[in-house]
Design an enzyme around this catalytic site. Structure first.
Site, short mmCIF file in Angstrom:
data_model
loop_
_atom_site.label_atom_id
_atom_site.label_comp_id
_atom_site.label_asym_id
_atom_site.label_seq_id
_atom_site.Cartn_x
_atom_site.Cartn_y
_atom_site.Cartn_z
N LYS A 115 0.74 -1.21 -0.02
CA LYS A 115 -0.05 -0.11 0.01
C LYS A 115 0.68 1.25 0.07
CE LYS A 115 -4.40 -1.34 1.82
NZ LYS A 115 -5.59 -1.30 2.58
N LYS A 197 -3.80 -11.48 -7.61
CA LYS A 197 -4.89 -11.55 -7.04
C LYS A 197 -6.13 -10.45 -7.49
CE LYS A 197 -7.03 -10.67 -2.69
NZ LYS A 197 -6.93 -9.87 -1.51
N LYS A 200 -10.44 -5.31 -5.49
CA LYS A 200 -11.40 -4.37 -5.74
C LYS A 200 -10.63 -3.04 -5.88
CE LYS A 200 -11.97 -4.01 -0.64
NZ LYS A 200 -12.77 -4.19 0.66
#
Ligand code: TRP
Length: 334
Positions: A115, A197, A200
């Protein structure tokens, strides 16, 4: 353990729209646990603000996530469903746990590293201490098991280390939780880059199928799914990650085994297979979507549930926090 009750606890962020990866990897399996455990499922809005959110969107998604929990089969009579920011003990315990968590431990978290690479302009302290808030979520309820996807396992392991460290200094404070991967849970990969993966937060809209996508959108996305230059519907995640991912999805939504699917599509082209995956996915999601829309139509009822859930959760959270504060030497005057 809380008294005689074994506890299961999990959380979902109300950021971004939930994907079929979230559904198959976690939420769909949550209802299995309410038979054996006292279950808490939290909408973790405080975690969501570690990256910037538009307030109106965050609020709407908080309602939506709660409605989705129920649409995916979680009965609010059998599970405690609630919103994190409505139970103030989470933030309070998180602060305390920050003082029992090492800089080095937090630096090693892969989610933090990912992140901070993605949000290089906003590497805030909340992003760094995200795992201590998550540990507070889990430990407040004396949780035994944490159903999570594989990507959250490292955070649950850190939570265990923090709890063990705290218990060493203040014996008998926390139950040590264990991560459990859902029985049928699995990792769903991106449709555009099947070695990654499904996420979203992916910027490529074709990579991700959302739980609330309509039928045409679902079928279109599957038609565009990346496969390989071969023509065989065969399960081989190394050589054929795209096709294998589609096979896993087909298997999850239809209940058929991989062998059955290989037989069913023997001699078929990828085109027919992709269409079949799209159809079976749309069929499986249709009842979830119908239930979601009817729940969302009654905001008042959702708010009443949020209130009830927060009251139930607070009852547990208060007890653990009071115990912790007492052990630490905070003055308690009643
Ligand atoms: N970090 C989790 C995720 O992004 C969400 C979460 C927050 C969670 N608190 C939790 C999951 C406690 C399990 C238990 O998926």
């Amino acid at each position: 353990m809380f008294g005689e009750q074994k506890i299961a606890y999990s959380g979902v962020q109300p950021s971004g729209n939930l994907t079929i990866g979230n559904y198959l990897g976690a939420i769909r399996n949550f209802s299995e646990y309410s038979e054996k455990y006292k279950t808490f499922y939290c909408v973790v809005d405080q975690h969501a603000i570690t990256v910037r959110q538009v307030p109106a969107d965050l609020r709407r998604r908080t309602y939506e996530t709660l409605a989705l929990y129920m649409a995916c089969g979680l009965d609010p009579e059998k599970n405690t469903l609630y919103v994190q920011s409505m139970v103030h003990e989470h933030a309070e315990l998180a602060w305390i746990l920050n003082c029992f968590t090492m800089f080095g431990e937090l630096s090693r978290m892969t989610q933090f590293k990912d992140k901070s690479a993605r949000h290089a302009d906003n590497i805030n302290a909340g992003l760094f201490t995200y795992p201590t808030l998550m540990a507070a979520d889990i430990l407040l309820y004396q949780t035994d098991v944490v159903p999570v996807g594989i990507d959250q396992k490292q955070h649950v392991e850190l939570c265990r280390d923090i709890a063990e460290r705290f218990n060493q200094l203040y014996p008998g404070t926390f139950t040590i939780p264990e991560p459990i991967m859902a029985k049928h849970g699995m990792k769903i990969m991106s449709l555009a880059e099947p070695t990654k993966k499904m996420s979203k937060s992916d910027e490529n809209a074709n990579a991700v199928v959302y739980i609330l996508d309509d039928r045409d959108t679902i079928i279109r996305k599957f038609k565009r799914a990346v496969t390989d230059s071969g023509a065989e519907v065969r399960y081989d995640p190394e050589e054929k990650p795209g096709v294998s991912n589609l096979m896993s999805l087909y298997s999850c939504f239809s209940g058929k085994t991989i062998e059955e699917i290989e037989r069913e599509f023997d001699g078929c082209g990828y085109g027919d297979f992709k269409l079949a995956v799209g159809e079976v996915t749309a069929d499986a999601l249709a009842p979830v979507q119908a239930s979601f829309h009817s729940l969302m139509a009654d905001k008042g009822a959702l708010e009443a549930l949020m209130k009830k859930g927060a009251e139930e959760a607070s009852w547990y959270a208060r007890r653990t926090l009071a115990k912790v504060q007492k052990k630490l030497g905070f003055v308690q005057i009643r």
